[in-house]
Design a protein around this motif. Structure first.
Motif, PDB file in Angstrom:
ATOM      1  N   GLY A  97      59.769  49.007  78.579  1.00 15.69           N
ATOM      2  CA  GLY A  97      59.168  48.318  79.712  1.00 15.69           C
ATOM      3  C   GLY A  97      57.673  48.551  79.755  1.00 15.69           C
ATOM      4  O   GLY A  97      57.111  49.228  78.883  1.00 15.69           O
ATOM      5  N   PRO A  98      57.002  48.001  80.782  1.00 18.04           N
ATOM      6  CA  PRO A  98      55.553  48.182  80.898  1.00 18.04           C
ATOM      7  C   PRO A  98      55.163  49.658  80.938  1.00 18.04           C
ATOM      8  O   PRO A  98      55.693  50.418  81.756  1.00 18.04           O
ATOM      9  CB  PRO A  98      55.221  47.493  82.231  1.00 18.04           C
ATOM     10  N   GLY A  99      54.295  50.055  80.041  1.00 20.86           N
ATOM     11  CA  GLY A  99      53.814  51.432  80.030  1.00 20.86           C
ATOM     12  C   GLY A  99      54.776  52.423  79.410  1.00 20.86           C
ATOM     13  O   GLY A  99      54.504  53.629  79.430  1.00 20.86           O
ATOM     14  N   GLU A 100      55.882  51.961  78.859  1.00 19.69           N
ATOM     15  CA  GLU A 100      56.845  52.877  78.236  1.00 19.69           C
ATOM     16  C   GLU A 100      56.719  52.816  76.713  1.00 19.69           C
ATOM     17  O   GLU A 100      56.181  51.860  76.162  1.00 19.69           O
ATOM     18  CB  GLU A 100      58.269  52.508  78.653  1.00 19.69           C
ATOM     19  N   PHE A 101      57.239  53.857  76.069  1.00 22.22           N
ATOM     20  CA  PHE A 101      57.085  53.969  74.613  1.00 22.22           C
ATOM     21  C   PHE A 101      58.410  54.243  73.914  1.00 22.22           C
ATOM     22  O   PHE A 101      59.298  54.878  74.480  1.00 22.22           O
ATOM     23  CB  PHE A 101      56.139  55.135  74.279  1.00 22.22           C
ATOM     24  N   THR A 102      58.482  53.800  72.676  1.00 21.85           N
ATOM     25  CA  THR A 102      59.577  54.230  71.802  1.00 21.85           C
ATOM     26  C   THR A 102      59.069  55.277  70.800  1.00 21.85           C
ATOM     27  O   THR A 102      59.819  56.122  70.352  1.00 21.85           O
ATOM     28  CB  THR A 102      60.175  53.062  71.013  1.00 21.85           C
ATOM     29  N   ALA A 103      57.779  55.200  70.462  1.00 25.43           N
ATOM     30  CA  ALA A 103      57.164  56.187  69.556  1.00 25.43           C
ATOM     31  C   ALA A 103      55.651  56.073  69.662  1.00 25.43           C
ATOM     32  O   ALA A 103      55.009  55.427  68.836  1.00 25.43           O
ATOM     33  CB  ALA A 103      57.610  55.954  68.121  1.00 25.43           C
ATOM     34  N   PRO A 104      55.042  56.701  70.693  1.00 23.69           N
ATOM     35  CA  PRO A 104      53.588  56.596  70.848  1.00 23.69           C
ATOM     36  C   PRO A 104      52.867  57.212  69.658  1.00 23.69           C
ATOM     37  O   PRO A 104      53.316  58.221  69.117  1.00 23.69           O
ATOM     38  CB  PRO A 104      53.307  57.388  72.132  1.00 23.69           C
ATOM     39  N   ARG A 105      51.768  56.592  69.262  1.00 19.90           N
ATOM     40  CA  ARG A 105      51.173  57.016  67.993  1.00 19.90           C
ATOM     41  C   ARG A 105      49.644  57.184  68.090  1.00 19.90           C
ATOM     42  O   ARG A 105      49.162  58.267  68.220  1.00 19.90           O
ATOM     43  CB  ARG A 105      51.533  55.968  66.932  1.00 19.90           C
ATOM     44  N   LEU A 106      48.915  56.068  68.036  1.00 23.60           N
ATOM     45  CA  LEU A 106      47.448  56.138  67.963  1.00 23.60           C
ATOM     46  C   LEU A 106      46.825  55.937  69.339  1.00 23.60           C
ATOM     47  O   LEU A 106      47.356  55.202  70.167  1.00 23.60           O
ATOM     48  CB  LEU A 106      46.925  55.042  67.028  1.00 23.60           C
ATOM     49  N   LEU A 107      45.679  56.580  69.535  1.00 26.23           N
ATOM     50  CA  LEU A 107      44.932  56.417  70.785  1.00 26.23           C
ATOM     51  C   LEU A 107      43.473  56.153  70.467  1.00 26.23           C
ATOM     52  O   LEU A 107      42.930  56.689  69.506  1.00 26.23           O
ATOM     53  CB  LEU A 107      44.976  57.696  71.629  1.00 26.23           C
ATOM     54  N   ASP A 108      42.822  55.362  71.306  1.00 32.70           N
ATOM     55  CA  ASP A 108      41.365  55.275  71.285  1.00 32.70           C
ATOM     56  C   ASP A 108      40.937  54.769  72.656  1.00 32.70           C
ATOM     57  O   ASP A 108      41.764  54.253  73.423  1.00 32.70           O
ATOM     58  CB  ASP A 108      40.859  54.363  70.157  1.00 32.70           C
ATOM     59  N   CYS A 109      39.662  54.923  72.971  1.00 28.45           N
ATOM     60  CA  CYS A 109      39.226  54.495  74.295  1.00 28.45           C
ATOM     61  C   CYS A 109      37.853  53.846  74.240  1.00 28.45           C
ATOM     62  O   CYS A 109      37.058  54.094  73.329  1.00 28.45           O
ATOM     63  CB  CYS A 109      39.228  55.667  75.279  1.00 28.45           C
ATOM     64  N   SER A 110      37.624  52.976  75.227  1.00 27.89           N
ATOM     65  CA  SER A 110      36.290  52.408  75.449  1.00 27.89           C
ATOM     66  C   SER A 110      35.757  53.097  76.702  1.00 27.89           C
ATOM     67  O   SER A 110      36.288  54.121  77.131  1.00 27.89           O
ATOM     68  CB  SER A 110      36.394  50.889  75.639  1.00 27.89           C
ATOM     69  N   GLU A 111      34.736  52.529  77.304  1.00 22.21           N
ATOM     70  CA  GLU A 111      34.165  53.169  78.489  1.00 22.21           C
ATOM     71  C   GLU A 111      35.156  53.182  79.650  1.00 22.21           C
ATOM     72  O   GLU A 111      35.239  54.139  80.408  1.00 22.21           O
ATOM     73  CB  GLU A 111      32.874  52.425  78.891  1.00 22.21           C
ATOM     74  N   HIS A 112      35.959  52.119  79.765  1.00 22.59           N
ATOM     75  CA  HIS A 112      36.837  51.997  80.936  1.00 22.59           C
ATOM     76  C   HIS A 112      38.328  51.995  80.627  1.00 22.59           C
ATOM     77  O   HIS A 112      39.149  52.088  81.544  1.00 22.59           O
ATOM     78  CB  HIS A 112      36.504  50.713  81.712  1.00 22.59           C
ATOM     79  N   TYR A 113      38.687  51.833  79.373  1.00 28.23           N
ATOM     80  CA  TYR A 113      40.111  51.676  79.060  1.00 28.23           C
ATOM     81  C   TYR A 113      40.566  52.599  77.940  1.00 28.23           C
ATOM     82  O   TYR A 113      39.794  52.954  77.049  1.00 28.23           O
ATOM     83  CB  TYR A 113      40.415  50.227  78.648  1.00 28.23           C
ATOM     84  N   LEU A 114      41.851  52.915  78.006  1.00 32.25           N
ATOM     85  CA  LEU A 114      42.496  53.697  76.952  1.00 32.25           C
ATOM     86  C   LEU A 114      43.516  52.776  76.271  1.00 32.25           C
ATOM     87  O   LEU A 114      44.272  52.079  76.948  1.00 32.25           O
ATOM     88  CB  LEU A 114      43.211  54.905  77.570  1.00 32.25           C
ATOM     89  N   TYR A 115      43.512  52.778  74.958  1.00 31.51           N
ATOM     90  CA  TYR A 115      44.420  51.918  74.189  1.00 31.51           C
ATOM     91  C   TYR A 115      45.387  52.803  73.398  1.00 31.51           C
ATOM     92  O   TYR A 115      44.971  53.791  72.800  1.00 31.51           O
ATOM     93  CB  TYR A 115      43.648  51.045  73.202  1.00 31.51           C
ATOM     94  N   ALA A 116      46.654  52.419  73.395  1.00 35.51           N
ATOM     95  CA  ALA A 116      47.657  53.214  72.685  1.00 35.51           C
ATOM     96  C   ALA A 116      48.549  52.292  71.864  1.00 35.51           C
ATOM     97  O   ALA A 116      48.826  51.158  72.274  1.00 35.51           O
ATOM     98  CB  ALA A 116      48.500  54.004  73.679  1.00 35.51           C
ATOM     99  N   THR A 117      48.975  52.778  70.711  1.00 37.03           N
ATOM    100  CA  THR A 117      49.933  52.002  69.907  1.00 37.03           C
ATOM    101  C   THR A 117      51.295  52.664  69.975  1.00 37.03           C
ATOM    102  O   THR A 117      51.419  53.852  70.274  1.00 37.03           O
ATOM    103  CB  THR A 117      49.511  51.908  68.429  1.00 37.03           C
ATOM    104  N   ASP A 118      52.306  51.865  69.680  1.00 38.13           N
ATOM    105  CA  ASP A 118      53.676  52.359  69.607  1.00 38.13           C
ATOM    106  C   ASP A 118      54.227  51.941  68.257  1.00 38.13           C
ATOM    107  O   ASP A 118      54.152  50.770  67.882  1.00 38.13           O
ATOM    108  CB  ASP A 118      54.500  51.736  70.739  1.00 38.13           C
TER     109      ASP A 118
END
Lengths: 181, 320
Positions: B90-111
Motif C-alpha cells: 500500500g501507500p508508503g509500505e515496502f516489500t524490500a526497501p533498498r536505495l535512498l536519496d534526498c533533495s532539499e525537500h523530499y526523500l526518495y526510496a526504492t523497493d
C-alpha cells in the motif's frame, strides 16, 4: 539481489536421514522449550502460545539465513505462514534458523548475535508469532542447504514431508488438506 | 538583491572553486578515518539490516531497514526521531526497501519488489509514488524535480536515465555504444554539479567518467582483473564476482569507489581518484560494507556488524 539469485540456483538435494535426525532433535527441543516457557536458550517470541507435543500437525520452518539477503525470496514462506489455520494457531508451528557454519567460525559469538538480531527484526516486521530456534550447533545444516523449507509432521497420519520454498500451488493445497480433518 | 550580497555570493563561490581546485592540484597522500558516530548495536532494536542511507542538509540521517520494512530518521546525534513504512504494497509500505536519496525537500526510496519510487517529505510523511516501468539498480536525486537512475537493460544500449518529478523521462545519457552481455552493464554512479557522470561497473574492472552528452572522458582499471569469471545459471552466462559496489563524490571532487570481492580487503577497500581518473590513495573501512555514502560535509558512512550498525567517520585528508 544478484548474489541472492546465484545462491538460489545452487540448490542441492539432502539425504533423508538428516530429516529424521532433525525431527528427533526438534521434538526434543520442543519438549524442553515448552518446559522453559520460552526463557533462555535462544528462542525468540517467548510470549507465543505454548506449542508442546500434541496430536495436531506440526509445521517446522527451516529458515535459511542467506534468504535474509533477498527478502523477496521469503515471500513464499510468509504467504504460506499467513495461510495456515488461524495463522498458526490451529497447528503447531516452529522455526529453525540455519546459517553457514564457516561464517560463525570466523566471527564467533558476535555473528550469532547478529543473526539473532536480524531474526528479531524479521519476526517483528512480518508479525510472525511462532518460536524460532537458532541452530547454533548446525544440526539442521543439511536441511537448509537448498534454502528455506518447511517440514510437516502429522502424527495421526504418520506423515513427515519436506517442501522447499518457493512452494508450488499444488503443494500449498496438499499441506492445507492436512489441517482440514 | 543588493550589490553587496551578490558580491559576497560571487566571492564565496570563487573561494570554494579555488579551494576545490587547490585540493585537487595538491597531491592527496592518504585519508584517515575517525569514527564519530555509531548507530545501532547488537543489543538495541534501532537497526536490523540497513540497506540505504542518506543525510539531509541538516545532518539528519535516514536509513532504509530491510528487515522491518521501515524508513528511519535519526538526529545528527544518532537519536531515532521517526519511523515510517511497514510490510505491504500500500501507500508508503515496502516489500524490500533498498536505495535512498534526498533533495532539499523530499526523500526518495526504492523497493526491490515494487517498481517506481516512494516519495516522502523530510519528516518521513509519505507523499506519493512515482511510477517507473523499469527496475532501479542505482539512484541519484539531482533536485526536487529531477532524479537519475541506473537500470539493468536486457535489450537496449546501457544508459543513465534522468526523470522529472512526474516520472517522465527527460534525458538519457548512454554509457556504451552497444549492448553488453547480461549483467555486464550493471553500474553504480554519481553525477557532479557540471553533469559529468562517474561510473563504477559492478562486474567489470572499470571506472569511467562520461560527460552529459554521452562522451567518454576517461576509463580506468583499478584491480588488474584480466578476465571476468562467469557461470552458467539457467539459460544465462552471468558474472560471479563483484568488482565495485558503490561510487560517491565528495565536495572536493574526489571520487570514492568501494571495491567488492576482488579487492585486497574484500568489500572494505575504497579507491580514491581525482577528476582525471588517477588513483590517489586507498582507504580501508574497518568492516565490510555493501555501500558508502558521503554527505555534503564530507563525513563518510558505512556498514558494520553485517548491517546491524551504521558508522559515521570524519575524513582527514592528508596532502604531501
Amino acid at each position: 539481489m544478484i548474489e541472492c539469485r546465484l545462491v538460489m540456483f545452487e540448490k542441492r538435494e539432502k539425504p533423508l536421514f538428516l530429516v529424521l535426525v532433525a525431527v528427533s532433535i526438534l521434538l526434543f527441543l520442543s519438549g524442553s522449550q515448552a518446559a522453559e516457557k520460552g526463557k533462555g536458550s535462544g528462542a525468540l517470541n517467548p510470549g507465543s502460545p505454548d506449542q508442546g507435543l500434541s496430536p495436531h500437525p506440526l509445521v517446522v520452518f527451516i529458515i535459511d539465513f542467506d534468504s535474509f539477503m533477498c527478502l523477496t525470496c521469503l515471500e513464499s514462506l510468509l504467504d504460506f505462514y499467513h495461510q495456515l489455520p488461524g495463522a498458526g494457531k490451529g497447528c503447531g508451528v516452529w522455526g529453525v534458523l540455519v546459517f553457514d557454519a564457516s561464517l560463525g567460525n570466523q566471527r564467533g559469538n558476535t555473528f550469532t548475535r547478529i543473526i539473532e538480531k536480524k531474526l528479531k527484526g524479521f519476526m517483528q516486521g512480518n508479525r510472525l508469532q511462532f518460536p524460532v530456534v537458532i541452530d547454533r550447533w548446525h544440526l539442521f545444516d543439511g536441511l537448509g542447504k537448498a534454502g528455506s523449507a518447511v517440514i510437516v509432521f502429522d502424527p495421526v497420519k504418520r506423515l513427515v514431508k519436506k517442501y522447499d520454498f518457493p512452494l508450488r500451488p499444488g503443494q500449498v493445497q496438499e499441506i492445507m488438506s492436512l489441517f482440514e480433518d | 538583491m543588493s550589490k553587496n550580497r551578490v558580491f559576497s555570493i560571487a566571492l564565496f563561490l570563487a573561494m570554494s572553486l579555488f579551494l576545490s581546485l587547490s585540493l585537487q592540484a595538491a597531491e592527496l597522500k592518504r585519508i584517515d578515518l575517525e569514527e564519530v558516530l555509531t548507530i545501532g548495536s547488537l543489543d538495541d532494536d534501532l537497526i536490523f539490516q540497513w540497506t540505504g542511507v542518506v543525510v539531509d542538509s541538516d545532518s539528519n540521517i535516514y536509513l532504509a531497514d530491510a528487515m522491518d520494512y521501515c524508513l528511519k530518521k535519526f538526529s545528527p546525534e544518532g537519536t531515532l526521531t521517526k519511523r515510517a513504512g511497514g510490510r505491504g504494497q500500500g501507500p508508503g509500505e515496502f516489500t524490500a526497501p533498498r536505495l535512498l536519496d534526498c533533495s532539499e525537500h523530499y526523500l526518495y526510496a526504492t523497493d526491490q519488489g515494487i517498481l517506481g519510487l516512494h516519495v516522502y517529505d523530510c519528516d518521513l510523511n509519505f507523499e506519493r509514488r512515482i511510477m517507473l516501468n523499469i527496475p532501479v539498480s542505482d539512484l541519484k536525486v539531482l533536485s526536487d524535480s529531477r532524479f537519475a537512475v541506473a537500470t539493468l537493460f536486457m535489450d537496449t544500449k546501457p544508459a543513465i536515465l534522468i526523470f522529472d518529478d512526474r516520472g517522465e523521462l527527460v534525458q538519457e545519457i548512454p554509457y556504451a555504444n552497444r549492448k553488453m552481455a547480461p549483467m555486464m552493464d550493471a553500474v553504480s554512479f554519481d553525477i557532479d554539479a557540471g553533469g559529468s557522470l562517474y561510473l563504477a561497473y559492478t562486474f567489470q574492472d572499470r571506472v569511467e567518467r562520461w560527460d552529459s552528452q554521452g562522451k567518454k572522458l576517461w576509463s580506468t582499471q583499478l584491480l588488474g582483473v584480466k578476465r571476468v569469471k562467469r557461470k552458467n545459471i539457467s539459460t544465462y552466462v552471468l558474472p560471479t564476482e563483484v568488482m565495485f559496489k558503490d561510487v560517491e563524490l565528495d565536495s572536493h571532487g574526489f571520487l570514492f569507489v568501494l571495491g567488492g570481492h576482488v579487492s585486497r580487503n574484500r568489500s572494505r577497500d575504497v579507491y580514491v581518484l581525482n577528476r582525471r581518473g588517477t588513483l590517489l590513495t586507498i582507504l580501508t573501512l574497518p568492516e565490510a560494507s555493501h555501500c558508502i555514502h558521503i554527505d555534503r560535509n564530507n563525513f563518510l558512512y558505512s556498514r558494520a556488524n553485517e548491517g546491524v550498525t551504521l558508522k559515521k567517520f570524519r575524513m582527514h585528508y592528508v596532502f604531501d
